[in-house]
Design an enzyme around this catalytic site. Structure first.
Site, PDB file in Angstrom:
ATOM      1  N   ARG A 112      41.656  63.405  27.553  1.00  0.00           N
ATOM      2  CA  ARG A 112      41.281  64.795  27.226  1.00  0.00           C
ATOM      3  C   ARG A 112      42.527  65.690  27.189  1.00  0.00           C
ATOM      4  O   ARG A 112      43.643  65.235  27.470  1.00  0.00           O
ATOM      5  CB  ARG A 112      40.295  65.333  28.264  1.00  0.00           C
ATOM      6  CG  ARG A 112      40.930  65.481  29.645  1.00  0.00           C
ATOM      7  CD  ARG A 112      39.965  66.113  30.619  1.00  0.00           C
ATOM      8  NE  ARG A 112      40.681  66.809  31.694  1.00  0.00           N
ATOM      9  CZ  ARG A 112      40.120  67.263  32.791  1.00  0.00           C
ATOM     10  NH1 ARG A 112      38.815  67.096  32.974  1.00  0.00           N
ATOM     11  NH2 ARG A 112      40.829  67.895  33.706  1.00  0.00           N
ATOM     12  N   GLY A 113      42.309  66.963  26.870  1.00  0.00           N
ATOM     13  CA  GLY A 113      43.364  67.984  26.938  1.00  0.00           C
ATOM     14  C   GLY A 113      44.586  67.629  26.110  1.00  0.00           C
ATOM     15  O   GLY A 113      44.491  67.143  24.982  1.00  0.00           O
ATOM     16  N   LEU A 124      52.044  77.640  50.420  1.00  0.00           N
ATOM     17  CA  LEU A 124      52.582  76.613  51.319  1.00  0.00           C
ATOM     18  C   LEU A 124      52.038  76.763  52.744  1.00  0.00           C
ATOM     19  O   LEU A 124      51.813  75.774  53.441  1.00  0.00           O
ATOM     20  CB  LEU A 124      54.117  76.655  51.319  1.00  0.00           C
ATOM     21  CG  LEU A 124      54.812  75.496  52.018  1.00  0.00           C
ATOM     22  CD1 LEU A 124      54.441  74.159  51.388  1.00  0.00           C
ATOM     23  CD2 LEU A 124      56.324  75.680  52.008  1.00  0.00           C
ATOM     24  N   ASN A 126      56.207  79.175  40.800  1.00  0.00           N
ATOM     25  CA  ASN A 126      54.964  79.923  40.656  1.00  0.00           C
ATOM     26  C   ASN A 126      54.254  79.996  42.009  1.00  0.00           C
ATOM     27  O   ASN A 126      54.260  79.015  42.757  1.00  0.00           O
ATOM     28  CB  ASN A 126      54.072  79.201  39.637  1.00  0.00           C
ATOM     29  CG  ASN A 126      53.069  80.117  38.995  1.00  0.00           C
ATOM     30  OD1 ASN A 126      53.153  81.343  39.144  1.00  0.00           O
ATOM     31  ND2 ASN A 126      52.122  79.538  38.283  1.00  0.00           N
ATOM     32  N   TYR A 167      53.286  71.483  42.929  1.00  0.00           N
ATOM     33  CA  TYR A 167      53.285  71.237  41.483  1.00  0.00           C
ATOM     34  C   TYR A 167      54.684  71.497  40.892  1.00  0.00           C
ATOM     35  O   TYR A 167      55.209  70.689  40.123  1.00  0.00           O
ATOM     36  CB  TYR A 167      52.243  72.143  40.834  1.00  0.00           C
ATOM     37  CG  TYR A 167      52.060  71.964  39.347  1.00  0.00           C
ATOM     38  CD1 TYR A 167      51.404  70.844  38.839  1.00  0.00           C
ATOM     39  CD2 TYR A 167      52.529  72.920  38.439  1.00  0.00           C
ATOM     40  CE1 TYR A 167      51.212  70.680  37.473  1.00  0.00           C
ATOM     41  CE2 TYR A 167      52.344  72.772  37.070  1.00  0.00           C
ATOM     42  CZ  TYR A 167      51.688  71.660  36.590  1.00  0.00           C
ATOM     43  OH  TYR A 167      51.494  71.500  35.232  1.00  0.00           O
ATOM     44  N   THR A 227      43.641  74.619  27.812  1.00  0.00           N
ATOM     45  CA  THR A 227      42.948  73.346  28.094  1.00  0.00           C
ATOM     46  C   THR A 227      42.000  73.546  29.282  1.00  0.00           C
ATOM     47  O   THR A 227      41.935  74.628  29.853  1.00  0.00           O
ATOM     48  CB  THR A 227      43.933  72.226  28.516  1.00  0.00           C
ATOM     49  OG1 THR A 227      44.521  72.599  29.767  1.00  0.00           O
ATOM     50  CG2 THR A 227      45.004  71.978  27.501  1.00  0.00           C
TER      51      THR A 227
HETATM   52  P1  NAD Z   1      43.928  67.834  32.018  1.00  0.00           P
HETATM   53  O1  NAD Z   1      43.501  67.978  33.420  1.00  0.00           O
HETATM   54  O2  NAD Z   1      43.030  68.370  30.948  1.00  0.00           O
HETATM   55  O3  NAD Z   1      44.235  66.305  31.687  1.00  0.00           O
HETATM   56  C1  NAD Z   1      44.993  65.493  32.553  1.00  0.00           C
HETATM   57  C2  NAD Z   1      44.589  64.052  32.344  1.00  0.00           C
HETATM   58  O4  NAD Z   1      45.321  63.236  33.283  1.00  0.00           O
HETATM   59  C3  NAD Z   1      43.103  63.816  32.629  1.00  0.00           C
HETATM   60  O5  NAD Z   1      42.545  63.033  31.606  1.00  0.00           O
HETATM   61  C4  NAD Z   1      43.106  63.083  33.965  1.00  0.00           C
HETATM   62  O6  NAD Z   1      42.012  62.226  34.139  1.00  0.00           O
HETATM   63  C5  NAD Z   1      44.414  62.307  33.868  1.00  0.00           C
HETATM   64  N1  NAD Z   1      44.877  61.905  35.194  1.00  0.00           N
HETATM   65  C6  NAD Z   1      44.961  62.663  36.318  1.00  0.00           C
HETATM   66  N2  NAD Z   1      45.332  61.916  37.369  1.00  0.00           N
HETATM   67  C7  NAD Z   1      45.483  60.644  36.930  1.00  0.00           C
HETATM   68  C8  NAD Z   1      45.834  59.427  37.545  1.00  0.00           C
HETATM   69  N3  NAD Z   1      46.098  59.376  38.854  1.00  0.00           N
HETATM   70  N4  NAD Z   1      45.873  58.305  36.804  1.00  0.00           N
HETATM   71  C9  NAD Z   1      45.585  58.342  35.474  1.00  0.00           C
HETATM   72  N5  NAD Z   1      45.259  59.482  34.827  1.00  0.00           N
HETATM   73  C10 NAD Z   1      45.202  60.614  35.541  1.00  0.00           C
HETATM   74  O7  NAD Z   1      45.376  68.519  31.922  1.00  0.00           O
HETATM   75  P2  NAD Z   1      46.201  69.053  30.676  1.00  0.00           P
HETATM   76  O8  NAD Z   1      46.140  70.516  30.671  1.00  0.00           O
HETATM   77  O9  NAD Z   1      45.857  68.326  29.448  1.00  0.00           O
HETATM   78  O10 NAD Z   1      47.677  68.661  31.153  1.00  0.00           O
HETATM   79  C11 NAD Z   1      48.382  67.521  30.704  1.00  0.00           C
HETATM   80  C12 NAD Z   1      49.801  67.570  31.260  1.00  0.00           C
HETATM   81  O11 NAD Z   1      50.438  68.779  30.849  1.00  0.00           O
HETATM   82  C13 NAD Z   1      49.869  67.567  32.776  1.00  0.00           C
HETATM   83  O12 NAD Z   1      50.991  66.800  33.194  1.00  0.00           O
HETATM   84  C14 NAD Z   1      50.087  69.023  33.122  1.00  0.00           C
HETATM   85  O13 NAD Z   1      50.710  69.181  34.366  1.00  0.00           O
HETATM   86  C15 NAD Z   1      50.959  69.461  31.979  1.00  0.00           C
HETATM   87  N6  NAD Z   1      50.960  70.902  31.725  1.00  0.00           N
HETATM   88  C16 NAD Z   1      49.833  71.540  31.297  1.00  0.00           C
HETATM   89  C17 NAD Z   1      49.888  72.919  31.062  1.00  0.00           C
HETATM   90  C18 NAD Z   1      48.711  73.673  30.550  1.00  0.00           C
HETATM   91  O14 NAD Z   1      48.847  74.879  30.320  1.00  0.00           O
HETATM   92  N7  NAD Z   1      47.558  73.059  30.302  1.00  0.00           N
HETATM   93  C19 NAD Z   1      51.071  73.620  31.300  1.00  0.00           C
HETATM   94  C20 NAD Z   1      52.169  72.946  31.751  1.00  0.00           C
HETATM   95  C21 NAD Z   1      52.109  71.579  31.951  1.00  0.00           C
END
Ligand code: NAD
Length: 445
Positions: A216-217, A296, A346, A352, A386
């Site tokens: 997803r996402g 924290l 942040n 994170y 997302t």
């Molecule tokens: P999301 O939560 O929609 O998707 C994350 C996916 O990772 C999910 O499908 C989840 O099941 C999978 N996942 C989590 N833990 C896992 C594990 N232990 N083993 C296997 N799969 C695992 O998140 P997103 O918004 O699509 O984010 C994707 C990446 O982008 C992440 O690394 C997030 O930190 C980074 N990110 C997102 C944003 C944002 O604005 N959405 C901003 C900065 C960074």
């Protein structure tokens, strides 16, 4: 997921509010669609330096129409300035002389690209100063250009001139819709040799790419874009996401593996799967990530440990296992997904931000050491719309979406396109970069 503010300001009542209250007025960003040209319009080139010839060849290969002298009264889609000839601060005036007369002749969603020499590789002190100055110019113009346009800087190492095509293709096209105020380095570490791309429309044909968190996402969109570019995607996600993962991978003619990437034997299981199914892979994209926010003072050990384990230790261990077993092919790619939080910090995100700054550390630590043309780079997304960001409280979310030069959140596809640029076989010299996909967010910029 929709941006309610953007829908509102596009409505007749919304327009009235924008006009009278001076509210942010986001421009609808153009995204690339399959089959569209790299640049839908004319590019004006300027400046003089060692990139001139390589630039002309690359633009011709990309089918981009370009002129050295801007015809009066026309509108242009992009400006590219070769600043490698700037060897002293007094030469910087050439930027003003080229850009100022053209700034009112740009279309919306225009692209401005400045090309320079990697400052750290310049021996002459005055030239190094002048090259470093390009960063301030680029970042400021990014903040003032408006109308969905972007401004980026690409530093090209001496000898890496012939590698610029894939990078030009990314930064000049709508694929970089949400990337602005960024500095990319070509050939600063690793190889400066170019590699041919057999089919520019499907540069990843015949290549396998692992994407973690693919159900997803952002991960789903990465899988879709890599598939569009010809790759076979091996999607990985947790067992709870198995059915979404399976149906997506079926749709994309890919392969799937359900496991928790923090599992003790996860790196070995992934390696075994790769070995038996594919022999080797072209790329691994470490996209899976989680947040467990708390200040924290209130942070339990479990919140801390789970975030570090998923976001940082797993990418470290999986990369190491694939490299040790030589399961990443020559000219292969490792990609990390960092975050603006890892750069700016942040509130409530010490765990994170530590994990995401660590991803940048992983890029730095491996970039100099990788052999066989393998590169490592990361993207640092800003506010991307997302499910992860839908969980952010309304007021924080609104601020996050508006506090950038584009006055809007990005889409998962924007992150995916940046990753596809890294993965292109033509991006041989793109190594050790952390490019923000953040609409030039004010935080930590
Ligand atoms: P999301 O939560 O929609 O998707 C994350 C996916 O990772 C999910 O499908 C989840 O099941 C999978 N996942 C989590 N833990 C896992 C594990 N232990 N083993 C296997 N799969 C695992 O998140 P997103 O918004 O699509 O984010 C994707 C990446 O982008 C992440 O690394 C997030 O930190 C980074 N990110 C997102 C944003 C944002 O604005 N959405 C901003 C900065 C960074």
């Amino acid at each position: 997921m929709t941006d309610h503010y953007q829908s509102f300001v596009s409505s007749p009542v919304g327009r009235l509010f924008v006009k009278n209250l001076g509210l942010p007025d986001p421009t609808k960003l153009e995204r690339w669609t399959e089959g569209a040209p790299v640049v839908d319009g004319t590019v004006v080139t300027g400046g003089s330096g060692r990139l001139g010839k390589a630039l002309t060849v690359a633009l011709d290969n990309l089918g981009v129409s370009n002129v050295g002298v801007a015809p009066e009264g026309e509108k242009f889609k992009a400006l590219v300035f070769d600043a490698t000839g700037i060897t002293h601060s007094t030469d910087l005036i050439a930027l003003q002389q080229f850009f100022t007369p053209l700034m009112r002749s740009l279309t919306s969603n225009a692209r401005v690209l400045v090309l320079g020499t990697v400052p750290e590789l310049v021996e002459d002190k005055a030239e190094r100063v002048a090259q470093r100055a390009l960063e301030g110019f680029t970042r400021s113009l990014g903040k003032e250009i408006g109308r969905g346009s972007t401004v980026n800087l690409v530093y090209v190492a001496p000898g890496a001139e012939e590698t610029i095509e894939s990078t030009l293709s990314f930064f000049l096209s709508p694929k970089s819709a949400y990337v602005s105020g960024q500095v990319a380095r070509l050939g600063a570490t690793g190889t400066t040799e170019a590699a041919p791309v057999a089919d520019p429309a499907k540069p990843l044909t015949g290549k396998v790419a692992i994407v973690t968190g693919a159900s997803r996402g952002i991960g789903e969109q990465i899988a879709r874009v890599l598939h569009r570019d010809g790759a076979t995607v091996l999607g990985i996600d947790v067992p709870q996401a198995a059915s979404e993962l399976q149906s997506l991978m079926k749709e994309l003619d890919g392969d799937h593996l359900t496991l928790d990437i923090t599992g003790k034997d996860a790196p070995q299981r992934i390696a075994q799967h790769v070995k038996t199914k594919f022999g080797q892979v072209h790329a691994v994209v470490h996209n899976a990530g989680i947040t467990r926010d708390k200040k924290l003072a209130n942070m339990g050990e479990d919140r801390w440990s789970s975030v570090i384990a998923v976001n940082l230790t797993a990418p470290e261990r999986i990369s190491r296992e694939l490299l040790d077993q030589k399961l990443i092919e020559d000219n292969g790619r490792i990609v990390g997904v960092s975050s603006i939080a890892g750069i700016a910090g942040n509130v409530g995100q010490t765990n994170y931000a530590a994990s995401k700054a660590g991803v940048i550390g992983l890029v730095d630590s491996l970039a100099d050491d990788l052999d066989d043309g393998i590169t490592i780079n990361a993207v640092a997304p800003g506010f991307i719309i997302t499910q992860m960001t839908a969980a952010v409280p309304f007021a924080t979310r609104e601020v996050g979406q508006r506090m950038n030069a584009m006055s809007q959140g990005g889409l998962p596809v924007d992150v995916a396109e940046a990753i596809a640029w890294y993965l292109s076989p033509g991006s041989t010299a793109v190594n050790g970069n952390v490019v923000r996909v953040c609409g030039q967010m004010m935080l930590g910029a």
